[in-house]
Design a protein around this motif. Structure first.
Motif, PDB file in Angstrom:
ATOM      1  N   UNK A 160       0.808  -1.223   0.000  1.00  0.00           N
ATOM      2  CA  UNK A 160       0.000   0.000   0.000  1.00  0.00           C
ATOM      3  C   UNK A 160       0.842   1.275   0.000  1.00  0.00           C
ATOM      4  N   UNK A 161       2.153   1.136   0.213  1.00  0.00           N
ATOM      5  CA  UNK A 161       3.010   2.323   0.280  1.00  0.00           C
ATOM      6  C   UNK A 161       3.600   2.656  -1.086  1.00  0.00           C
ATOM      7  N   UNK A 162       3.701   3.941  -1.333  1.00  0.00           N
ATOM      8  CA  UNK A 162       4.266   4.432  -2.587  1.00  0.00           C
ATOM      9  C   UNK A 162       5.247   5.563  -2.287  1.00  0.00           C
ATOM     10  N   UNK A 163       6.460   5.429  -2.814  1.00  0.00           N
ATOM     11  CA  UNK A 163       7.483   6.459  -2.631  1.00  0.00           C
ATOM     12  C   UNK A 163       7.819   7.083  -3.976  1.00  0.00           C
ATOM     13  N   UNK A 164       7.775   8.415  -4.034  1.00  0.00           N
ATOM     14  CA  UNK A 164       8.212   9.175  -5.207  1.00  0.00           C
ATOM     15  C   UNK A 164       9.505   9.886  -4.842  1.00  0.00           C
ATOM     16  N   UNK A 199      -3.358  10.720  -2.506  1.00  0.00           N
ATOM     17  CA  UNK A 199      -1.973  11.175  -2.302  1.00  0.00           C
ATOM     18  C   UNK A 199      -1.919  12.625  -1.790  1.00  0.00           C
ATOM     19  N   UNK A 200      -2.659  12.864  -0.748  1.00  0.00           N
ATOM     20  CA  UNK A 200      -2.746  14.227  -0.210  1.00  0.00           C
ATOM     21  C   UNK A 200      -1.885  14.440   1.035  1.00  0.00           C
ATOM     22  N   UNK A 201      -1.454  13.345   1.694  1.00  0.00           N
ATOM     23  CA  UNK A 201      -0.674  13.477   2.921  1.00  0.00           C
ATOM     24  C   UNK A 201       0.688  12.822   2.756  1.00  0.00           C
ATOM     25  N   UNK A 202       1.718  13.657   2.636  1.00  0.00           N
ATOM     26  CA  UNK A 202       3.082  13.169   2.475  1.00  0.00           C
ATOM     27  C   UNK A 202       3.624  12.712   3.828  1.00  0.00           C
ATOM     28  N   UNK A 203       3.952  11.417   3.929  1.00  0.00           N
ATOM     29  CA  UNK A 203       4.436  10.840   5.185  1.00  0.00           C
ATOM     30  C   UNK A 203       5.958  10.791   5.261  1.00  0.00           C
ATOM     31  N   UNK A 204       6.626  11.257   4.214  1.00  0.00           N
ATOM     32  CA  UNK A 204       8.085  11.106   4.146  1.00  0.00           C
ATOM     33  C   UNK A 204       8.810  11.815   5.286  1.00  0.00           C
ATOM     34  N   UNK A 205       8.224  12.879   5.798  1.00  0.00           N
ATOM     35  CA  UNK A 205       8.879  13.658   6.854  1.00  0.00           C
ATOM     36  C   UNK A 205       8.082  13.608   8.154  1.00  0.00           C
ATOM     37  N   UNK A 216      10.059   2.994   7.247  1.00  0.00           N
ATOM     38  CA  UNK A 216       9.410   2.704   5.969  1.00  0.00           C
ATOM     39  C   UNK A 216      10.081   3.495   4.850  1.00  0.00           C
ATOM     40  N   UNK A 217      10.396   4.765   5.122  1.00  0.00           N
ATOM     41  CA  UNK A 217      11.058   5.609   4.130  1.00  0.00           C
ATOM     42  C   UNK A 217      12.397   5.004   3.723  1.00  0.00           C
ATOM     43  N   UNK A 218      13.193   4.574   4.706  1.00  0.00           N
ATOM     44  CA  UNK A 218      14.503   4.009   4.406  1.00  0.00           C
ATOM     45  C   UNK A 218      14.381   2.690   3.651  1.00  0.00           C
ATOM     46  N   UNK A 219      13.400   1.901   4.008  1.00  0.00           N
ATOM     47  CA  UNK A 219      13.180   0.633   3.299  1.00  0.00           C
ATOM     48  C   UNK A 219      12.823   0.881   1.834  1.00  0.00           C
ATOM     49  N   UNK A 220      11.953   1.859   1.611  1.00  0.00           N
ATOM     50  CA  UNK A 220      11.526   2.170   0.247  1.00  0.00           C
ATOM     51  C   UNK A 220      12.675   2.780  -0.565  1.00  0.00           C
ATOM     52  N   UNK A 221      13.505   3.599   0.072  1.00  0.00           N
ATOM     53  CA  UNK A 221      14.694   4.136  -0.611  1.00  0.00           C
ATOM     54  C   UNK A 221      15.604   2.992  -1.043  1.00  0.00           C
ATOM     55  N   UNK A 222      15.772   2.020  -0.163  1.00  0.00           N
ATOM     56  CA  UNK A 222      16.610   0.865  -0.483  1.00  0.00           C
ATOM     57  C   UNK A 222      16.084   0.105  -1.686  1.00  0.00           C
TER      58      UNK A 222
END
Length: 482
Positions: A372-376, A433-439, A446-452
């Motif tokens: 369910x997670x999407x990283x741009x 895609x209205x709430x950016x969770x990256x920060x 989750x952010x680091x996993x998706x970057x990997x």
């Protein structure tokens, strides 16, 4: 004696020839025909089968009833030429040199050592034919045996020109590509608030019923402003799609008349999302999550909805698999989903890679969706987000730009134009895609996993933009061809 021996050899030769011919005919009949129907800028927002209760698409809806409708099908780049190169090569554009538009001064062409889908199918005994929009280069890489000519805005005429291909004695691959519902020329209306035509014209097209929509009744997607200008343009967009539907219906009728319906696989897709700001040329869901309907009469699968994640990079290996053509899986970045068509959640990851649309629109983005997670990753996040020329001139955007309002749909204009380096979304809880969770606190793991995952994807697909992670130059060449 010699005469008798000659006669016996002649009889044996004839028998062997007949036997070989029968085996060849059986081999031909074992291979299905395949039609890949590709619309231009058609999102999931405007098909009845995908939930739109206003638009009239009875023939596409029938295809969904007779086959499998994918709800998580993604292109890899929401730009026409870049997307089409992926569809026909099974490789991401950043690995083949297909970074953006191929035509005019853009000149992004595929490396000439790539072996494309039509070439591979032709080598396997298929008749390969194309009609309508091509938009890839060079021709020797994307070579089709037969090139048919018709008005790419008149899909009924296009269908009629395919008659000989549908009647072919060989198994055939038909690549049927409309210009609809792409925006029509001129892109800059006069006056500015005039809606784009989307290829519609007064009097319509020969053989096509003109279906007109009331702007007051169209469904405005959540990411767009609900304005007079948006509604007028969406109505034109709908009309263009109804023209596609009629041509598709005509093609299916002609196929039925040949008696080949039960041995023909039909796939309907689009190259990218609707040609409105916030969709086309972006990697947000309206730009890259697209219609994909597959009817395979060799499988007993009808009226199914499939949520598994698939990508246009999977199409070439999938079609080769459907065609029973042997291929080296390592030659493609994608993976065949032929065996997963009836499995609801067989895959849980897809990737996207956008670098250019027009050559003046440098804004590389890399995407991973995992579950369910999407990283741009907005690699050029310090730059203002660039506009495609037709989207900039659209009355939908100009109504916002000229009035200097703060919002474009639910997003602030400044947030649309200036984006953070990373955007992380939970699509189950936040499909718009209205709430950016990256920060946001608690989402660091989750952010680091998706970057990997993105880094691994880039390494595995030879992405030159890997260098943007800490100046990683592991893919840097010598500048010399070895």
């Amino acid at each position: 004696m010699k005469t008798l021996l000659v006669k016996l050899l002649f009889v044996v030769t004839i028998c062997v020839t007949i036997s070989c011919s029968k085996r060849q005919e059986k081999a031909k009949s074992d291979k299905p025909n395949i039609i890949l129907f590709v619309a231009d800028d058609h999102g999931t927002d405007a098909i009845g089968a995908y939930g739109n209760t206003v638009i009239k698409t009875p023939n596409l809806d029938k295809l969904a009833d007779e086959g499998v409708m994918f709800t998580n099908a993604y292109c890899t780049s929401a730009s026409c030429a870049a997307s089409r190169s992926v569809i026909l090569s099974g490789q991401f554009g950043h690995a083949t040199g297909s970074y953006g538009h191929v035509h005019d001064y853009h000149h992004f062409s595929t490396y000439d050592n790539i072996k494309s889908l039509p070439v591979l199918l032709n080598e396997a005994g298929y008749e390969t034919a194309r009609i309508g929009k091509y938009h890839v280069a060079p021709e020797k890489v994307y070579h089709f045996e037969t090139v048919l000519e018709a008005d790419p805005r008149n899909t009924v005429e296009m269908a009629e020109k395919c008659n000989d291909v549908l009647k072919s004695d060989k198994p055939f691959f038909l690549y049927f590509c409309t210009d609809d519902p792409h925006r029509g020329h001129p892109f800059e209306p006069d006056p500015w608030y005039t809606p784009n035509s989307f290829g519609n014209k007064k009097g319509g097209y020969e053989g096509v019923e003109e279906i007109v929509y009331d702007p007051a009744k169209v469904l405005v997607p959540d990411f767009l402003p609900d304005t007079k200008e948006s509604r007028e343009e969406i109505a034109q967009y709908y009309q263009s799609i109804s023209r596609i539907d009629q041509g598709f219906g005509k093609l299916m009728q002609m196929l039925q008349e040949t008696g080949k319906t039960e041995n023909t696989i039909v796939i309907y897709i689009s190259d990218n999302g609707m040609a409105f700001p916030g969709a086309k040329t972006t990697v947000y869901e309206p730009g890259i999550r697209l219609p994909c309907i597959v009817k395979d009469p060799t499988k007993n699968l009808k009226g199914l909805t499939n949520e598994t994640l698939i990508s246009w990079v999977d199409l070439t290996p999938t079609i080769l698999d459907m065609a029973k053509v042997d291929f080296d899986k390592n030659e493609f970045h994608g993976k065949s989903f032929n065996d997963d068509i009836g499995i609801a959640k067989a895959r849980n990851e897809v990737y996207a890679s956008h670098t250019f649309h027009e050559i003046t629109m440098y804004y590389p983005m890399r995407v991973v969706r995992s579950g369910n997670y999407k990283l741009i990753w907005n690699i050029a996040y310090r730059l203002e987000y660039p506009f495609a020329s037709d989207l900039w001139a659209s009355s939908t955007w100009q109504s916002v730009y000229r009035s200097k309002v703060a919002y474009f749909g639910p997003k602030k204009v400044k947030d649309y134009l200036f984006r953070p380096e990373f955007e992380l979304f939970d699509l189950e809880k936040d499909p718009n895609e209205s709430k950016n969770l990256a920060y946001s606190e608690g989402f660091e793991p989750i952010l680091e996993e998706m970057k990997g995952k993105l880094k691994t994807f880039q390494k595995n697909t030879s992405d030159p933009w890997l260098i943007m992670w800490d100046h990683d130059s592991s893919l840097q060449g010598t500048g010399v061809d070895l």
